[in-house]
Design a protein around this motif. Structure first.
Motif, PDB file in Angstrom:
ATOM      1  N   PRO A  32       0.808  -1.221   0.000  1.00  0.00           N
ATOM      2  CA  PRO A  32       0.000   0.000   0.000  1.00  0.00           C
ATOM      3  C   PRO A  32       0.841   1.271   0.000  1.00  0.00           C
ATOM      4  N   THR A  33       0.229   2.357  -0.420  1.00  0.00           N
ATOM      5  CA  THR A  33       0.826   3.677  -0.266  1.00  0.00           C
ATOM      6  C   THR A  33       0.698   4.067   1.213  1.00  0.00           C
ATOM      7  N   ALA A  34       1.261   5.196   1.594  1.00  0.00           N
ATOM      8  CA  ALA A  34       1.172   5.654   2.984  1.00  0.00           C
ATOM      9  C   ALA A  34      -0.279   5.771   3.440  1.00  0.00           C
ATOM     10  N   ASP A  35      -1.179   6.165   2.553  1.00  0.00           N
ATOM     11  CA  ASP A  35      -2.594   6.322   2.888  1.00  0.00           C
ATOM     12  C   ASP A  35      -3.446   5.191   2.313  1.00  0.00           C
ATOM     13  N   SER A  43       3.465   4.738   8.869  1.00  0.00           N
ATOM     14  CA  SER A  43       4.643   5.459   9.313  1.00  0.00           C
ATOM     15  C   SER A  43       5.883   4.789   8.717  1.00  0.00           C
ATOM     16  N   PRO A  44       6.944   5.569   8.477  1.00  0.00           N
ATOM     17  CA  PRO A  44       8.208   4.931   8.108  1.00  0.00           C
ATOM     18  C   PRO A  44       8.570   3.895   9.175  1.00  0.00           C
ATOM     19  N   ALA A  45       9.280   2.883   8.760  1.00  0.00           N
ATOM     20  CA  ALA A  45       9.679   1.740   9.593  1.00  0.00           C
ATOM     21  C   ALA A  45       8.640   0.641   9.588  1.00  0.00           C
ATOM     22  N   SER A  46       7.529   0.826   8.849  1.00  0.00           N
ATOM     23  CA  SER A  46       6.585  -0.272   8.674  1.00  0.00           C
ATOM     24  C   SER A  46       7.255  -1.347   7.827  1.00  0.00           C
ATOM     25  N   LEU A  47       6.832  -2.588   8.023  1.00  0.00           N
ATOM     26  CA  LEU A  47       7.432  -3.725   7.328  1.00  0.00           C
ATOM     27  C   LEU A  47       6.361  -4.527   6.613  1.00  0.00           C
ATOM     28  N   ALA A  48       6.769  -5.204   5.533  1.00  0.00           N
ATOM     29  CA  ALA A  48       5.844  -6.073   4.807  1.00  0.00           C
ATOM     30  C   ALA A  48       6.567  -7.333   4.365  1.00  0.00           C
ATOM     31  N   PHE A  59       9.295   0.315   4.798  1.00  0.00           N
ATOM     32  CA  PHE A  59       8.666   1.531   4.283  1.00  0.00           C
ATOM     33  C   PHE A  59       9.479   2.741   4.726  1.00  0.00           C
ATOM     34  N   GLY A  60       9.955   3.522   3.769  1.00  0.00           N
ATOM     35  CA  GLY A  60      10.790   4.687   4.056  1.00  0.00           C
ATOM     36  C   GLY A  60      10.011   5.979   4.135  1.00  0.00           C
TER      37      GLY A  60
END
Length: 83
Positions: A32-35, A43-48, A59-60
């Motif tokens: 996904p995009t940020a939204d 938030s940055p630091a999310s992982l997938a 996610f940067g």
């Protein structure tokens, strides 16, 4: 398909919960995009975790996912809306 495995609340921005999330996706095209998650902003630091390949993405702050093995960025396309 995107599944939220875990999330941690960070703050509210414009009435939306900002979260650090751990996600599972079928393929990188599902990132996904940020939204891109309803009612949340990533938030940055999310992982997938990409289930089809076993790859992990981070996610940067630039809004791009980065493959943690190759270092290649992946920028998800914004979702189309019919308004």
């Amino acid at each position: 398909m995107v599944v939220i495995l875990k999330e941690k609340f960070v703050s509210f921005e414009d009435g939306v919960s900002v979260v650090i999330a751990e996600l599972a996706v079928d393929s990188c095209e599902d990132l996904p995009t940020a939204d891109g998650l309803e009612g949340r902003r990533l938030s940055p630091a999310s992982l997938a975790w990409e289930i089809s390949t076993g790859e992990f993405y981070g996610f940067g702050s630039d809004g791009k996912w980065v493959n943690q093995t190759s270092g290649e960025p992946y920028e998800p396309a914004p979702e189309c809306t019919d308004e």
